[in-house]
Design an enzyme around this catalytic site. Structure first.
Site, mmCIF file in Angstrom:
data_model
loop_
_atom_site.group_PDB
_atom_site.id
_atom_site.type_symbol
_atom_site.label_atom_id
_atom_site.label_comp_id
_atom_site.label_asym_id
_atom_site.label_seq_id
_atom_site.Cartn_x
_atom_site.Cartn_y
_atom_site.Cartn_z
ATOM 1 N N ASN A 9 0.842 -1.018 -0.148
ATOM 2 C CA ASN A 9 -0.363 0.360 0.037
ATOM 3 C C ASN A 9 0.747 1.290 -0.070
ATOM 4 O O ASN A 9 1.327 2.150 1.105
ATOM 5 C CB ASN A 9 -0.563 -0.426 1.740
ATOM 6 N N LYS A 11 -0.300 4.252 -0.009
ATOM 7 C CA LYS A 11 -0.463 4.779 0.498
ATOM 8 C C LYS A 11 -0.406 6.648 -0.484
ATOM 9 O O LYS A 11 -0.223 6.846 -1.774
ATOM 10 C CB LYS A 11 0.310 5.451 1.870
ATOM 11 N N HIS A 97 -10.213 1.782 5.308
ATOM 12 C CA HIS A 97 -8.237 1.326 5.438
ATOM 13 C C HIS A 97 -8.036 2.782 6.800
ATOM 14 O O HIS A 97 -9.610 3.336 6.482
ATOM 15 C CB HIS A 97 -7.348 1.828 4.738
ATOM 16 N N GLU A 99 -6.637 4.434 7.514
ATOM 17 C CA GLU A 99 -6.394 6.012 7.396
ATOM 18 C C GLU A 99 -8.075 6.420 6.938
ATOM 19 O O GLU A 99 -7.779 8.426 7.273
ATOM 20 C CB GLU A 99 -5.264 6.580 6.751
ATOM 21 N N GLU A 167 -5.253 -5.355 10.445
ATOM 22 C CA GLU A 167 -3.980 -3.834 10.872
ATOM 23 C C GLU A 167 -4.858 -3.186 12.050
ATOM 24 O O GLU A 167 -5.503 -1.907 11.799
ATOM 25 C CB GLU A 167 -3.886 -2.815 9.169
ATOM 26 N N GLY A 173 2.191 1.922 11.272
ATOM 27 C CA GLY A 173 2.627 3.164 10.480
ATOM 28 C C GLY A 173 4.045 3.735 11.359
ATOM 29 O O GLY A 173 4.748 5.016 11.926
ATOM 30 N N SER A 203 3.347 -2.246 9.654
ATOM 31 C CA SER A 203 5.015 -2.751 10.351
ATOM 32 C C SER A 203 5.567 -3.472 10.383
ATOM 33 O O SER A 203 6.118 -4.111 10.796
ATOM 34 C CB SER A 203 4.975 -1.499 11.538
HETATM 35 P P1 PGA Z 1 2.774 0.384 7.090
HETATM 36 O O1 PGA Z 1 1.315 0.225 6.727
HETATM 37 O O2 PGA Z 1 3.556 -1.049 6.729
HETATM 38 O O3 PGA Z 1 3.273 1.432 6.871
HETATM 39 O O4 PGA Z 1 2.552 -0.311 9.260
HETATM 40 C C1 PGA Z 1 0.249 -1.027 6.182
HETATM 41 C C2 PGA Z 1 -0.958 -0.061 6.378
HETATM 42 O O5 PGA Z 1 -1.310 1.048 6.475
HETATM 43 O O6 PGA Z 1 -1.845 -0.880 5.316
#
Ligand code: PGA
Length: 247
Positions: A9, A11, A97, A99, A167, A173, A203
């Site tokens: 992803n 983003k 997601h 976010e 997640e 992140g 992560s």
């Molecule tokens: P990350 O993000 O691996 O940077 O923690 C995962 C995601 O948001 O899909």
């Protein structure tokens, strides 16, 4: 050898030109190592504007969108429909997601409509679920995941093709992944509700991929930061596969 989904992803990262560098390295990486393509499904979820170029440069690797509208067409400024995404050559779309849920206030009911629009238009949705740190600390993880999941998959038929990504919000992140035990516990719970592939996200990096991906209910990863550089992304899989061979 277990089938693994290695989904990246991006983003709101990467540019039109950066795709060329990524693709060169990524395509060479998968060409030179057959063990990487064997029993592995890759997909890169890129910003809308980069989808056509990514489809072209990463072929035959699948490309996906990071969101779709819950509507078909009309006066929804700034939105992109599942049909429009499908026309670009994308095969998947992330919906729900964290976010989108937390920054843009998307509800599980909207996530459900988005997943249904994907399926109606021939896209495979990756429906994301996950608890916040507060929810985990107050013992509500399963309750939150159950609500997001059951609402998210409402009216989806049993024969539909989709995936779930677990997640935990506090792991995204932050560099602090869930423990393999915690990831397994929630992914196993998800599998009591739906029999589709379940990815872990939050992560994931080359150093923790083996312990997470070896968990019986984890079918792969949805990877953010570590998917931005082809070598690091592929090293996640390389590390897991070499651990699997030794085990
Ligand atoms: P990350 O993000 O691996 O940077 O923690 C995962 C995601 O948001 O899909």
């Amino acid at each position: 050898m277990k089938k693994i989904y290695l989904f990246g992803n991006w983003k709101m990262n990467m540019s039109y030109n950066e795709i060329a560098t990524f693709s060169k390295e990524f395509n060479a990486g998968i060409r030179t190592s057959t063990s990487l393509t064997e029993k592995t499904d890759f997909c890169l979820f890129v910003p809308f504007t980069l989808i056509p170029r990514a489809v072209n440069e990463l072929r035959p690797t699948a490309v996906g969108a990071q969101n779709v509208s819950e509507y078909d067409r009309g006066a929804y400024t700034g939105e992109v429909s599942a049909a429009m995404v499908k026309e670009t050559g994308a095969r998947y779309a992330i919906v729900g997601h964290s976010e989108r849920r937390h920054i843009y206030g998307e509800t599980s009911a909207q996530v459900n409509l988005k997943a249904l629009k994907c399926l109606e238009n021939g896209l495979t949705p990756v429906i994301c679920v996950g608890e916040t740190l507060d929810e985990r600390e107050s013992g509500k993880t399963i309750e939150v995941v159950r609500e997001q999941l059951c609402t998210g998959i409402k009216n989806i038929t049993a024969d539909a093709t989709y995936l779930i990504a677990y997640e935990p919000v506090w792991a995204i992140g932050t560099g602090r992944a869930a423990s393999a035990h915690d990831a397994e516990e929630v992914c196993a719970f998800i599998k009591t509700i739906t029999c589709v592939p379940v990815l872990y996200g939050g992560s994931v990096k080359p150093s923790n991929a083996a312990e997470i991906f070896t968990q019986p209910s984890v079918d792969g990863g949805l990877i953010g930061g570590a998917s931005l550089r082809a070598a690091e992304f592929l090293n996640i899989l390389k590390n897991y596969r070499s651990f699997e061979i030794q085990a």
